[in-house]
Write a protein that holds these residues in place. Structure first.
Motif, PDB file in Angstrom:
ATOM      1  N   GLU A  44       0.576  -5.926   4.905  1.00 40.64           N
ATOM      2  CA  GLU A  44       1.468  -6.691   5.772  1.00 40.64           C
ATOM      3  C   GLU A  44       1.025  -8.149   5.865  1.00 40.64           C
ATOM      4  O   GLU A  44       1.859  -9.068   5.848  1.00 40.64           O
ATOM      5  CB  GLU A  44       1.498  -6.061   7.158  1.00 40.64           C
ATOM      6  N   LYS A  78      -3.145  -0.559   5.839  1.00 42.27           N
ATOM      7  CA  LYS A  78      -1.786  -1.066   5.599  1.00 42.27           C
ATOM      8  C   LYS A  78      -1.597  -2.475   6.163  1.00 42.27           C
ATOM      9  O   LYS A  78      -0.713  -3.207   5.719  1.00 42.27           O
ATOM     10  CB  LYS A  78      -0.752  -0.119   6.227  1.00 42.27           C
ATOM     11  N   THR A  81      -4.100  -4.030  -3.401  1.00 45.44           N
ATOM     12  CA  THR A  81      -3.980  -2.586  -3.600  1.00 45.44           C
ATOM     13  C   THR A  81      -4.847  -2.089  -4.751  1.00 45.44           C
ATOM     14  O   THR A  81      -5.626  -1.145  -4.592  1.00 45.44           O
ATOM     15  CB  THR A  81      -2.507  -2.206  -3.865  1.00 45.44           C
ATOM     16  N   VAL A 125       1.406   5.440   0.220  1.00 47.43           N
ATOM     17  CA  VAL A 125       1.851   4.206   0.868  1.00 47.43           C
ATOM     18  C   VAL A 125       3.313   4.252   1.287  1.00 47.43           C
ATOM     19  O   VAL A 125       3.668   3.790   2.369  1.00 47.43           O
ATOM     20  CB  VAL A 125       1.606   3.001  -0.078  1.00 47.43           C
ATOM     21  N   ARG A 126       4.158   4.835   0.462  1.00 44.78           N
ATOM     22  CA  ARG A 126       5.596   4.752   0.690  1.00 44.78           C
ATOM     23  C   ARG A 126       6.207   5.985   1.342  1.00 44.78           C
ATOM     24  O   ARG A 126       7.336   5.920   1.831  1.00 44.78           O
ATOM     25  CB  ARG A 126       6.311   4.513  -0.646  1.00 44.78           C
TER      26      ARG A 126
END
Length: 283
Positions: free
Chosen positions: A177, A173, A194, A89-90
């Motif tokens: 958001e 994703k 998640t 994810v990051r």
């Protein structure tokens, strides 16, 4: 050719492989578990429950396995999930491949060599020596349950990381958001979006690690030093050293039964969690 015949032809190779490599060996172990030990070692045909009655003699091995294997699985999960989350994810696509390769790198070296490295680190010349230089004396790490736990978490961590990474990589994703745009706290987003979406990866990773740890013998033998041993160590002793194949088969069958019950209960729990997640999404 009918569809049913095609299905049978497609399943036949895998079915034959499972019968030859799984069902037949387990059938032999099951039969041996009711036999007796020959005077010179091995197996003598018989029908007795004596071997199962002697199972309490290996209580310590079962206790160590049933405590350290689940604990090692949980610790691997707690370490692997943040790592997999960061990667999936990051992390940008530029660095993702390199970091994934770094996760795999330990598998390029034999587990035997890595275990010996931990023997040095946890022994007198490693961490205890460093602690002694800081004034903390007489710290014993090697040949303890802690050493075995460190070894199994380190050895099986990649098997936990990748299933979780795959499930998080598939996460849309836009859901994260949207949750942020609606004012949800990051913790709330994690718990409601998640984490539920990554249940399948968690289930797969925990299953892989737990099943392998239940049969582990090398890491406890090296880092446990004969003081902390698993059922796998007991099986090695019974089959290769004591040559008590009947008792070893009974121990193996009991381990299989414990694993089947544990995995069945675990899969039911995961199915319920997935069912609740699907219901929440429909609502």
């Amino acid at each position: 050719m009918t569809q049913r015949v095609r299905n049978w032809l497609l399943v036949a190779p895998a079915g034959a492989w499972l019968i030859v490599m799984l069902v037949l060996p387990l059938s032999v172990v099951f039969v041996f578990s009711f036999g007796e030990r020959a005077p010179s070692g091995g197996y003598v045909p018989a029908f007795t429950f004596e071997q199962y009655a002697n199972l309490p003699a290996r209580f310590t091995a079962f206790k160590n396995t049933l405590i350290l294997a689940p604990l090692g699985t949980i610790m691997a999960l707690l370490i692997a999930y943040p790592l997999a989350y960061q990667l999936a994810v990051r992390t940008s696509e530029r660095w993702k491949t390199l970091l994934l390769v770094l996760v795999i790198v330990p598998f390029w070296t034999s587990i035997l060599i890595r275990s010996y490295a931990w023997i040095f680190l946890l022994g007198g010349g490693g961490i205890p020596a460093l602690l002694a230089s800081l004034g903390i004396e007489d710290v014993r790490l090697i040949y303890t349950p802690f050493a075995v736990l460190i070894g199994i978490v380190y050895g099986y961590l990649p098997l936990m990381v990748f299933p979780i990474y795959v499930s998080l990589e598939r996460l849309d994703k836009r859901l994260l958001e949207a949750s942020a745009d609606l004012g949800a706290h990051p913790v709330t987003t994690f718990l409601t979006v998640t984490l539920p979406m990554s249940i399948s990866g968690i289930a797969t990773g925990c299953m892989l690690v737990f099943i392998l740890l239940m049969g582990e013998f090398l890491i406890p033998a090296l880092l446990g030093g004969g003081k902390v041993f698993f059922v796998g160590n007991a099986l090695v002793d019974l089959f290769l050293q004591s040559r008590n194949w009947a008792f070893g088969s009974a121990v193996a069958m009991m381990l299989i039964i414990i694993m089947l019950v544990t995995v069945t209960l675990y899969m039911r729990l995961i199915s319920r969690l997935n069912f609740r997640r699907d219901d929440a999404q429909l609502m």
